[in-house]
Design an enzyme around this catalytic site. Structure first.
Site, PDB file in Angstrom:
ATOM      1  CG  ASP A  83      -2.119  -0.829   1.132  1.00  0.00           C
ATOM      2  OD1 ASP A  83      -2.187  -1.648   0.203  1.00  0.00           O
ATOM      3  OD2 ASP A  83      -3.008  -0.697   1.996  1.00  0.00           O
ATOM      4  CG  HIS A 134      -4.304   2.730  -0.650  1.00  0.00           C
ATOM      5  ND1 HIS A 134      -5.292   2.037   0.014  1.00  0.00           N
ATOM      6  CD2 HIS A 134      -3.461   3.198   0.326  1.00  0.00           C
ATOM      7  CE1 HIS A 134      -5.067   2.072   1.312  1.00  0.00           C
ATOM      8  NE2 HIS A 134      -3.967   2.769   1.530  1.00  0.00           N
ATOM      9  CG  HIS A 138      -4.447   7.060   3.152  1.00  0.00           C
ATOM     10  ND1 HIS A 138      -4.735   6.977   4.500  1.00  0.00           N
ATOM     11  CD2 HIS A 138      -4.100   5.802   2.774  1.00  0.00           C
ATOM     12  CE1 HIS A 138      -4.558   5.719   4.915  1.00  0.00           C
ATOM     13  NE2 HIS A 138      -4.181   4.989   3.877  1.00  0.00           N
ATOM     14  CG  HIS A 228       2.066   0.333   4.471  1.00  0.00           C
ATOM     15  ND1 HIS A 228       1.718  -0.586   5.450  1.00  0.00           N
ATOM     16  CD2 HIS A 228       0.932   1.049   4.196  1.00  0.00           C
ATOM     17  CE1 HIS A 228       0.446  -0.420   5.770  1.00  0.00           C
ATOM     18  NE2 HIS A 228      -0.058   0.549   5.027  1.00  0.00           N
TER      19      HIS A 228
END
Length: 272
Positions: A83, A134, A138, A228
């Site tokens: 991510d 994604h 965010h 990540h």
């Protein structure tokens, strides 16, 4: 409020789901569908053949979803996902994945990531990994207005398509938080939602040994690993993770490979 879906359970739960849907409609709570990778594979039409799909793409050396020929109905598979990139660590991560002949799904952010690192986005695609969404910045999709949530997802779709000519089919909602409205928007945009079963919480530590341990302690067949590539301790942990997973008999795949022969269904939430 999620609605779990499986062909094996559908008949037995038909009456209950009808009642539940009525209650949800009366209460104003929008439901959404949730399924597991194993149930998605079991529900796939008999004509959807992994072997045929991957053989057709095999002339180019990899499957249509960016991975090698693998059937997760038979193989002990686990999906590897990253991510919030691409970042300054992504090229090293891609080197490691290439060295280990492994493919992953990259749930990318738009602002300060896709927008600033188009070369890395191109390389992710060129080396057979799966491009995924994604959101742009965010934001928690369940806490913003529907139009804003739509922009958060659609801007990534547009940016990735402009760079690679391909449009993502998968989306991971920030913090895994979704609801009926987010699912509806995802469906409109052609995006399936993907959650996870394994997290190293690498946003809390740069200790690569601890990250490795956390992943290995949680991993089971048909799992989805969340890491990540923006954090300094994560990429150095990947070689050890891949080596041990291989030793334990796992085949590391993309999310779409894990679901195959099912195709990602827009709006659906996939959760191991």
């Amino acid at each position: 409020m999620p609605k779990h879906r499986s062909a094996a359970r559908r008949t037995a739960l038909a009456g209950l789901l009808t009642t539940t849907s009525l209650v949800l409609a009366l209460s104003g709570c929008a439901s959404y569908d949730v399924t597991t990778p194993a149930d998605a594979r079991a529900d796939a039409p008999a004509s959807g053949s992994t072997a045929q799909d991957t053989k057709a793409a095999g002339a180019k050396g990899r499957g249509a979803d960016g991975g090698s020929d693998v059937d997760c109905r038979k193989a002990k598979c686990v999906a590897l996902t990253f991510d919030a990139g691409p970042s300054e660590n992504t090229n090293r991560l891609l080197d490691i994945l290439k060295e280990n002949k492994a493919h992953a799904t990259f749930f990318m952010l738009g602002k300060n990531h896709i927008a600033e690192r188009p070369a890395e986005v191109k390389r992710i695609d060129a080396e057979g990994h799966e491009l995924a969404n994604h959101t742009w910045s965010h934001q928690i999709l369940t806490e913003i207005k529907p139009d804003e949530a739509r922009r958060e997802m659609s801007r990534v779709q547009d940016a990735v398509r402009k760079i690679t000519g391909k449009t993502p089919k998968l989306m991971r909602p920030p913090q895994g938080r979704t609801d009926g409205e987010v699912s509806k928007i995802s469906k409109d945009l052609g995006l399936a939602q993907v959650l996870w079963s394994v997290t190293a919480k690498d946003y809390q530590t740069n200790d690569s040994a601890l990250i490795t341990k956390r992943v290995l302690d949680q991993t089971e067949r048909d799992g989805i690993i969340l890491l990540h590539d923006i954090y300094q301790g994560t990429v150095p942990a990947v070689p050890g993770i891949l080596k041990e997973l291989k030793k334990r008999g796992y085949t590391v795949v993309t999310v779409s490979q894990l679901l195959s022969p099912a195709k990602p269904e827009p709006g659906m939430v996939y959760r191991p």
